[in-house]
Design a protein around this motif. Structure first.
Motif, PDB file in Angstrom:
ATOM      1  N   ALA A 135       0.826  -1.208   0.000  1.00  0.00           N
ATOM      2  CA  ALA A 135       0.000   0.000   0.000  1.00  0.00           C
ATOM      3  C   ALA A 135       0.857   1.254   0.000  1.00  0.00           C
ATOM      4  O   ALA A 135       0.537   2.240  -0.683  1.00  0.00           O
ATOM      5  CB  ALA A 135      -0.926  -0.003   1.217  1.00  0.00           C
ATOM      6  N   THR A 162       1.969   1.852  -3.507  1.00  0.00           N
ATOM      7  CA  THR A 162       0.850   2.325  -4.323  1.00  0.00           C
ATOM      8  C   THR A 162       0.527   3.786  -4.014  1.00  0.00           C
ATOM      9  O   THR A 162       0.296   4.588  -4.926  1.00  0.00           O
ATOM     10  CB  THR A 162      -0.386   1.441  -4.105  1.00  0.00           C
ATOM     11  OG1 THR A 162      -0.192   0.195  -4.785  1.00  0.00           O
ATOM     12  CG2 THR A 162      -1.649   2.092  -4.650  1.00  0.00           C
ATOM     13  N   ASN A 163       0.525   4.143  -2.757  1.00  0.00           N
ATOM     14  CA  ASN A 163       0.230   5.525  -2.377  1.00  0.00           C
ATOM     15  C   ASN A 163       1.280   6.497  -2.912  1.00  0.00           C
ATOM     16  O   ASN A 163       0.979   7.659  -3.190  1.00  0.00           O
ATOM     17  CB  ASN A 163       0.131   5.647  -0.856  1.00  0.00           C
ATOM     18  CG  ASN A 163      -1.105   4.975  -0.291  1.00  0.00           C
ATOM     19  OD1 ASN A 163      -2.102   4.792  -0.983  1.00  0.00           O
ATOM     20  ND2 ASN A 163      -1.040   4.580   0.972  1.00  0.00           N
ATOM     21  N   SER A 166      -3.802  -5.294   0.829  1.00  0.00           N
ATOM     22  CA  SER A 166      -3.243  -3.943   0.952  1.00  0.00           C
ATOM     23  C   SER A 166      -4.295  -2.860   0.770  1.00  0.00           C
ATOM     24  O   SER A 166      -4.073  -1.701   1.152  1.00  0.00           O
ATOM     25  CB  SER A 166      -2.137  -3.732  -0.089  1.00  0.00           C
ATOM     26  OG  SER A 166      -2.691  -3.534  -1.388  1.00  0.00           O
ATOM     27  N   GLN A 167      -5.429  -3.212   0.201  1.00  0.00           N
ATOM     28  CA  GLN A 167      -6.378  -2.189  -0.221  1.00  0.00           C
ATOM     29  C   GLN A 167      -6.944  -1.377   0.940  1.00  0.00           C
ATOM     30  O   GLN A 167      -7.300  -0.208   0.777  1.00  0.00           O
ATOM     31  CB  GLN A 167      -7.487  -2.825  -1.063  1.00  0.00           C
ATOM     32  CG  GLN A 167      -6.965  -3.383  -2.377  1.00  0.00           C
ATOM     33  CD  GLN A 167      -8.049  -3.973  -3.268  1.00  0.00           C
ATOM     34  OE1 GLN A 167      -9.237  -3.811  -3.015  1.00  0.00           O
ATOM     35  NE2 GLN A 167      -7.638  -4.669  -4.311  1.00  0.00           N
ATOM     36  N   ILE A 209      -4.716   1.697   1.418  1.00  0.00           N
ATOM     37  CA  ILE A 209      -4.477   2.578   0.279  1.00  0.00           C
ATOM     38  C   ILE A 209      -5.321   3.847   0.404  1.00  0.00           C
ATOM     39  O   ILE A 209      -6.469   3.799   0.847  1.00  0.00           O
ATOM     40  CB  ILE A 209      -4.785   1.833  -1.041  1.00  0.00           C
ATOM     41  CG1 ILE A 209      -3.762   0.703  -1.251  1.00  0.00           C
ATOM     42  CG2 ILE A 209      -4.753   2.783  -2.237  1.00  0.00           C
ATOM     43  CD1 ILE A 209      -4.072  -0.199  -2.413  1.00  0.00           C
ATOM     44  N   ASP A 210      -4.738   4.969   0.010  1.00  0.00           N
ATOM     45  CA  ASP A 210      -5.436   6.249   0.081  1.00  0.00           C
ATOM     46  C   ASP A 210      -6.769   6.166  -0.663  1.00  0.00           C
ATOM     47  O   ASP A 210      -6.851   5.597  -1.758  1.00  0.00           O
ATOM     48  CB  ASP A 210      -4.582   7.360  -0.542  1.00  0.00           C
ATOM     49  CG  ASP A 210      -3.330   7.649   0.278  1.00  0.00           C
ATOM     50  OD1 ASP A 210      -3.268   7.234   1.448  1.00  0.00           O
ATOM     51  OD2 ASP A 210      -2.402   8.277  -0.276  1.00  0.00           O
ATOM     52  N   MET A 217      -8.020   4.423  -4.314  1.00  0.00           N
ATOM     53  CA  MET A 217      -8.930   3.267  -4.355  1.00  0.00           C
ATOM     54  C   MET A 217     -10.238   3.612  -5.063  1.00  0.00           C
ATOM     55  O   MET A 217     -10.825   2.763  -5.735  1.00  0.00           O
ATOM     56  CB  MET A 217      -9.239   2.786  -2.937  1.00  0.00           C
ATOM     57  CG  MET A 217      -8.228   1.818  -2.349  1.00  0.00           C
ATOM     58  SD  MET A 217      -7.913   0.333  -3.342  1.00  0.00           S
ATOM     59  CE  MET A 217      -9.539  -0.357  -3.507  1.00  0.00           C
TER      60      MET A 217
END
Length: 368
Positions: A304, A307-308, A319-320, A323-324, A328
């Motif tokens: 995450a 991804t962020n 991880s979702q 996540i910001d 998402m």
């Protein structure tokens, strides 16, 4: 160059200059440029004692050349799906010891199943990030030249009468035949995974009609070019476009100058879905450290964090929740089922087909 700059920053941050001694715990990583949160590497070293030597590339062809030549000097590399498929057949990777990657339990089945098209049984690779190939653009400059026409269509990039209006402010295309040619075939209503030389030729003919309006073929520099407002539009990767937008927003805050408004369009005709994946070359010297690195990167909080930082979707379902929300909730990054159904993948090309692709691409780039 971006790749040199990022590598220098990471190496300086981690203090990895000089030659490793026999006692050092090291993992040598070769990843795409602008594709990781550098603090993740710092944290990995602090936790494990394994130093990261981190180099970057900006095309699958660069990575593949090293892999096929042997003696890469790397323990972890990040090939994309169709290249991964060809490289597995060539025997350049070792099968993963999954007992040493317990965080695979967090893998996203939807992504893992699609990746298995390239890596049967998911024996050799673990998805790092995935995304789409679409259109990044400067909202204000494009509107000034095109008006209020819909931008979620490949018409923008493949109709000469439209793209010509953007020539003056800069048009970039990815320097990637495996991305652009299938996209052109999809636009023509052909199978984007076609291996038929006639279909490839039709795509090449279409591309030649817009060649006069393309300023540059580029697979990394377009991020900053968009962020600075230097170009109007780019055929590029989803996360790169969102990185460009974030950099533009940050620059506007720091300088108090007018915001360069960057956005991403996922064309309604369909877009290429690609997968970038961790794999271990057969000449890796630090296999256990490589497995430790991959396992760490599959930790939900770590996936995450990356991804962020880079605005790409990852292959880690757990991880979702970290996540910001703005990432998402963005269907161009994490698509709805409706959007997902419009995405396509392409498989590897056998040598005769690849030669046709390469010839077509080189003709397109030269413009003759």
């Amino acid at each position: 160059m971006l790749r040199q700059t990022l590598a220098a920053v990471v190496v300086a941050t981690l203090g990895l200059t000089g030659v490793a001694t026999a006692q050092e715990k090291v993992v040598n990583v070769f990843n795409w440029s602008d594709y990781i949160d550098p603090t993740v590497l710092e944290d990995f070293t602090k936790e494990t004692g394994i130093k990261v030597r981190y180099d970057v590339f900006d095309s699958n062809e660069v990575l593949e050349t090293k892999l096929l030549a042997g003696k890469t000097g790397y323990d972890v590399v990040v090939p994309s799906g169709s290249f991964l498929q060809r490289q597995i057949k060539a025997g350049v990777f070792i099968p993963l010891d999954k007992s040493k990657i317990p965080n695979l339990q967090y893998a996203w089945p939807e992504v893992t199943q699609r990746l298995a098209v390239y890596d049967p049984g998911n024996a050799h690779a673990v998805n790092y990030m995935w995304g789409t190939t679409g259109i990044g653009y400067n909202v204000d400059k494009v509107k000034e030249r095109l008006g209020d026409i819909p931008l979620n269509t490949w018409d923008i990039m493949f109709k000469p009468e439209i793209l010509s209006k953007l020539k003056d402010c800069g048009v970039y295309f990815l320097d990637g035949p495996e991305e652009v040619i299938p996209t052109a075939m999809k636009y023509l209503g052909l199978d984007p995974n076609s291996k038929n030389p006639d279909d490839i030729a039709k795509a090449g003919a279409l591309l030649m009609t817009v060649r006069p309006y393309i300023k540059k073929f580029d697979s990394s520099g377009y991020i900053n070019a968009l962020a600075r407002g230097d170009i109007c539009i780019a055929l590029g990767w989803s996360g790169d476009i969102y990185q460009a937008r974030a950099r533009a927003q940050e620059a506007a805050k720091k300088t108090k100058k007018k915001l360069v408004n960057v956005d991403y369009a996922l064309p309604k005709e369909g877009a290429l879905m690609w997968f970038d994946n961790f794999a271990i070359p057969k000449d890796a010297k630090n296999i256990d450290n490589a497995l430790t690195f991959i396992n760490y990167m599959m930790r939900p909080e770590v996936a995450a964090k990356n991804t962020n930082f880079i605005s790409y979707a990852n292959g880690n379902l757990a991880s979702q929740k970290f996540i910001d929300k703005d990432i998402m909730d963005n269907p161009s990054i994490y698509p709805t089922k409706e959007v997902f159904d419009r995405l396509f993948i392409v498989t590897t090309n056998e040598p005769p087909v690849q030669r046709v692709i390469t010839k077509t691409w080189n003709t397109f780039k030269r413009g003759k």
